[in-house]
Write an enzyme that holds these catalytic residues in place. Sequence first.
Site, PDB file in Angstrom:
ATOM      1  N   GLN A 158      -7.819  14.502   3.481  1.00 56.44           N
ATOM      2  CA  GLN A 158      -7.180  13.624   2.492  1.00 56.44           C
ATOM      3  C   GLN A 158      -7.991  13.495   1.207  1.00 56.44           C
ATOM      4  O   GLN A 158      -9.196  13.246   1.246  1.00 56.44           O
ATOM      5  CB  GLN A 158      -7.007  12.231   3.086  1.00 56.44           C
ATOM      6  CG  GLN A 158      -6.389  11.244   2.112  1.00 56.44           C
ATOM      7  CD  GLN A 158      -5.830  10.025   2.810  1.00 56.44           C
ATOM      8  OE1 GLN A 158      -6.570   9.090   3.103  1.00 56.44           O
ATOM      9  NE2 GLN A 158      -4.551  10.043   3.104  1.00 56.44           N
ATOM     10  N   PHE A 190       0.860  -1.180   0.000  1.00 55.86           N
ATOM     11  CA  PHE A 190       0.000   0.000   0.000  1.00 55.86           C
ATOM     12  C   PHE A 190       0.894   1.227   0.000  1.00 55.86           C
ATOM     13  O   PHE A 190       2.088   1.134   0.308  1.00 55.86           O
ATOM     14  CB  PHE A 190      -0.892  -0.019   1.254  1.00 55.86           C
ATOM     15  CG  PHE A 190      -2.363  -0.201   0.970  1.00 55.86           C
ATOM     16  CD1 PHE A 190      -2.815  -1.177   0.093  1.00 55.86           C
ATOM     17  CD2 PHE A 190      -3.318   0.602   1.600  1.00 55.86           C
ATOM     18  CE1 PHE A 190      -4.173  -1.347  -0.149  1.00 55.86           C
ATOM     19  CE2 PHE A 190      -4.675   0.436   1.364  1.00 55.86           C
ATOM     20  CZ  PHE A 190      -5.108  -0.531   0.493  1.00 55.86           C
ATOM     21  N   HIS A 250      -8.207  11.130  -2.039  1.00 53.79           N
ATOM     22  CA  HIS A 250      -7.752   9.830  -2.530  1.00 53.79           C
ATOM     23  C   HIS A 250      -7.494   9.967  -4.025  1.00 53.79           C
ATOM     24  O   HIS A 250      -8.327  10.506  -4.747  1.00 53.79           O
ATOM     25  CB  HIS A 250      -8.828   8.776  -2.262  1.00 53.79           C
ATOM     26  CG  HIS A 250      -8.337   7.376  -2.376  1.00 53.79           C
ATOM     27  ND1 HIS A 250      -7.947   6.832  -3.574  1.00 53.79           N
ATOM     28  CD2 HIS A 250      -8.139   6.413  -1.437  1.00 53.79           C
ATOM     29  CE1 HIS A 250      -7.551   5.583  -3.371  1.00 53.79           C
ATOM     30  NE2 HIS A 250      -7.649   5.304  -2.082  1.00 53.79           N
ATOM     31  N   GLU A 279      -6.848   1.676  -3.086  1.00 52.00           N
ATOM     32  CA  GLU A 279      -5.399   1.719  -3.286  1.00 52.00           C
ATOM     33  C   GLU A 279      -4.860   0.316  -3.581  1.00 52.00           C
ATOM     34  O   GLU A 279      -3.798   0.152  -4.177  1.00 52.00           O
ATOM     35  CB  GLU A 279      -4.771   2.248  -1.985  1.00 52.00           C
ATOM     36  CG  GLU A 279      -3.329   2.625  -2.096  1.00 52.00           C
ATOM     37  CD  GLU A 279      -2.961   3.618  -0.996  1.00 52.00           C
ATOM     38  OE1 GLU A 279      -3.642   4.653  -0.864  1.00 52.00           O
ATOM     39  OE2 GLU A 279      -2.004   3.343  -0.273  1.00 52.00           O
ATOM     40  N   ARG A 300      -0.825   8.953  -0.664  1.00 53.06           N
ATOM     41  CA  ARG A 300      -1.988   9.546  -1.341  1.00 53.06           C
ATOM     42  C   ARG A 300      -1.841  11.030  -1.631  1.00 53.06           C
ATOM     43  O   ARG A 300      -2.270  11.508  -2.678  1.00 53.06           O
ATOM     44  CB  ARG A 300      -3.219   9.342  -0.464  1.00 53.06           C
ATOM     45  CG  ARG A 300      -3.577   7.907  -0.400  1.00 53.06           C
ATOM     46  CD  ARG A 300      -4.721   7.643   0.531  1.00 53.06           C
ATOM     47  NE  ARG A 300      -4.995   6.217   0.465  1.00 53.06           N
ATOM     48  CZ  ARG A 300      -5.906   5.597   1.196  1.00 53.06           C
ATOM     49  NH1 ARG A 300      -6.631   6.284   2.058  1.00 53.06           N
ATOM     50  NH2 ARG A 300      -6.104   4.312   1.067  1.00 53.06           N
ATOM     51  N   HIS A 305     -11.681  12.099   0.678  1.00 48.84           N
ATOM     52  CA  HIS A 305     -11.780  10.728   1.194  1.00 48.84           C
ATOM     53  C   HIS A 305     -11.790  10.624   2.717  1.00 48.84           C
ATOM     54  O   HIS A 305     -12.509   9.805   3.280  1.00 48.84           O
ATOM     55  CB  HIS A 305     -10.611   9.919   0.645  1.00 48.84           C
ATOM     56  CG  HIS A 305     -10.645   8.468   1.007  1.00 48.84           C
ATOM     57  ND1 HIS A 305     -11.709   7.647   0.687  1.00 48.84           N
ATOM     58  CD2 HIS A 305      -9.758   7.677   1.663  1.00 48.84           C
ATOM     59  CE1 HIS A 305     -11.468   6.419   1.130  1.00 48.84           C
ATOM     60  NE2 HIS A 305     -10.296   6.413   1.733  1.00 48.84           N
ATOM     61  N   ARG A 336      -2.677  10.561   6.188  1.00 55.87           N
ATOM     62  CA  ARG A 336      -2.833   9.180   6.654  1.00 55.87           C
ATOM     63  C   ARG A 336      -2.384   8.201   5.584  1.00 55.87           C
ATOM     64  O   ARG A 336      -2.667   8.389   4.403  1.00 55.87           O
ATOM     65  CB  ARG A 336      -4.306   8.909   6.970  1.00 55.87           C
ATOM     66  CG  ARG A 336      -4.623   7.455   7.163  1.00 55.87           C
ATOM     67  CD  ARG A 336      -6.062   7.226   7.540  1.00 55.87           C
ATOM     68  NE  ARG A 336      -6.995   7.328   6.446  1.00 55.87           N
ATOM     69  CZ  ARG A 336      -7.343   6.312   5.636  1.00 55.87           C
ATOM     70  NH1 ARG A 336      -6.784   5.124   5.762  1.00 55.87           N
ATOM     71  NH2 ARG A 336      -8.238   6.483   4.689  1.00 55.87           N
ATOM     72  N   LEU A 350     -15.003   5.007  -4.638  1.00 56.53           N
ATOM     73  CA  LEU A 350     -13.589   4.680  -4.444  1.00 56.53           C
ATOM     74  C   LEU A 350     -13.132   3.494  -5.290  1.00 56.53           C
ATOM     75  O   LEU A 350     -13.819   2.491  -5.397  1.00 56.53           O
ATOM     76  CB  LEU A 350     -13.351   4.342  -2.972  1.00 56.53           C
ATOM     77  CG  LEU A 350     -11.875   4.241  -2.610  1.00 56.53           C
ATOM     78  CD1 LEU A 350     -11.239   5.612  -2.561  1.00 56.53           C
ATOM     79  CD2 LEU A 350     -11.688   3.534  -1.285  1.00 56.53           C
TER      80      LEU A 350
END
Length: 577
Positions: A238, A118, A240, A253, A286, A352, A387, A250
């Site tokens: 954040q 990730f 995404h 990821e 991200r 996100h 994050r 979404l």
Amino acid sequence: MKYHQVLVVGGGLAGMRAAVACNRRNIKVGLLSKIHPVRSHSTSAQGGINAAMNNHVRGKHDDVMRHAFDTIKGSDYLADQDAVVKFTADAPHRIIEMENWGVPFSRNEEGKIAQRPFGGAGFPRTCYAADRTGMYLIQTLWEQVCKYTEASMREEMVIYDEWVCLKIIVEKNKAVGVVAWNLAEGKLEIFKADAIIMGTGGIGRIYSNTSNALTNTGMGMALAYWAGVPLKDMEFVQFHPTTLKGNNCLMTEGCRGEGGYLLNDKGERFLANYPDSSVAMEIAPRDIVSRNITREVMAGRGINGQDYVYLDLRHLGAEKIMTRLPGIRDLAMNFVGVDPITQPVPIQPGHHYTMGGIDVNENAATPVEGLYAAGECACVSVHGANRLGGNSLLETIVFGAIAGESAVKYIEDGGKTGDVSKTLEKGKKEVEDKILSIFESKGDEDPSLIREELQKVMAEKVGVFRNEKDLKAAHTKVQELRDRYKKIKIMNTSGLKFNQDLMWNMELEGDLDIAETIVAGALNRKESRGSQSRTDFPVRDDKNWLHHSTFTYTPKGAKLGKKKVTLGYFKPKERTY
Ligand SMILES: Cc1cc2nc3c(=O)[nH]c(=O)nc-3n(C[C@H](O)[C@H](O)[C@H](O)COP(=O)(O)OP(=O)(O)OC[C@H]3O[C@@H](n4cnc5c(N)ncnc54)[C@H](O)[C@@H]3O)c2cc1C
């Protein structure tokens, strides 16, 4: 009036995990949620949950300090390092616990829990159950919750679903209860409690371009803010990198973790052209990937010159897509008519996640006695300014459990709410008066327009890139909308039974106040760090800005302050991947 030793507000992963922690220590709990717990947004989490499970790559073993380092570097050094170490150290044990309770994690050839790469992680560290990790986690925790309810002949836990919390009541800096609305019966009710745990989740619906569920409004965080608890680090929002063009559903990821490419109009893997993502490429964090996609679009290299690029999974092959990313394939086919096995998927960055939230310490305690918060509504902070993917599901179960244990300890140490009936009745009366004033309003403002204008200004002016001119304009707009809110006229004034019109418009007040904190924070922070990217202050400035922002409610808007960041394990360095 109802009474529980602990009242948990929010039935998502954080709320349910907190409730189970209390029940396991024989503390009686009420679990209050505006929707049925299994419908909480946690259920739509796709890609997975991080933990250093002693995985090894080329002879090197993953461990909890590597996980801590990646999290702190990912946070652009704004996370509190002691809290991060506590968080990553607890992670493997929490995964095994969820596995033992029944989560069907995907497996590697050795039969162990499989882990995928990730963004921003030095190891493949994200445990997953295909691309439906959140759904499996929430169903499993729901089974644990059911063990303690009336349904299993025990009465340690009472579930109040389709009940909306409208107010937290505080007396002499101690949380003593809440006022909640029973939607089905159309009644307001007082809940008295010795301790209260907030697990109300994210606030994405403040933005028009969000991946979040309709239920993720600003009200959850606002309840604590209005009750006098400061919020923290609200400017850090954040985006995404890969949400579906147009509707912002979404695309996990995990798509890039499994090897997906990002391509511009020329068919180039453009992340190679940017120094901050040229090595990690698609699995850079991200904030960086969202910025570089936006830069491509601004340079006219979006697909057909438009505001999106492609997520290309075709080279992964049908089998991998069908086994590892089946939900993603469904979403792409159903929402944009594209089959990722044969076609590239059009994507764009979308809102996100909120790194900021209710100010809590590493024990999930707020500055108000007896009040705790965990999950996305809280800010410990372990995510700092950005994050890492997979760390949020982890936060819900680690800090959910910690919040529950802290509340238990508080009660065992003598924390108890005495006779506060006058304060509770007064709190209820205030809510009744507010509802009455909405019903009897002579105003002419259409609240649905206020919501739309708010979502639009946040998406357009408080997005991936920010600057003073746009932020000032956004702040003026939000203040104008807050004024207009005082004159709203709703359509359904028939009463309280399932009055969704009233509910959405009471939530809107929270949206407006929370949006104001985000804009005020972004305007105040004159540097670029993590997700906050100011084109007029493009450099991170540790000398002046290596501190948390705090936001205290006043009727005019947030009063800003600051708070120290705890360092101690890793020295701040420049962040490249
Ligand atoms: C599409 C999507 C995919 C994601 N994928 C991942 C992933 O793969 N990995 C990862 O780590 N993170 C992921 N995230 C982030 C992560 O899922 C969330 O941050 C996390 O699940 C939030 O959990 P929570 O328990 O804090 O809140 P939620 O699950 O949102 O639950 C909030 C609860 O609060 C209740 N509530 C709210 N307000 C009130 C009120 N006023 N009164 C009563 N009840 C109230 C709601 O009913 C709900 O039960 C994803 C997020 C999204 C949107």
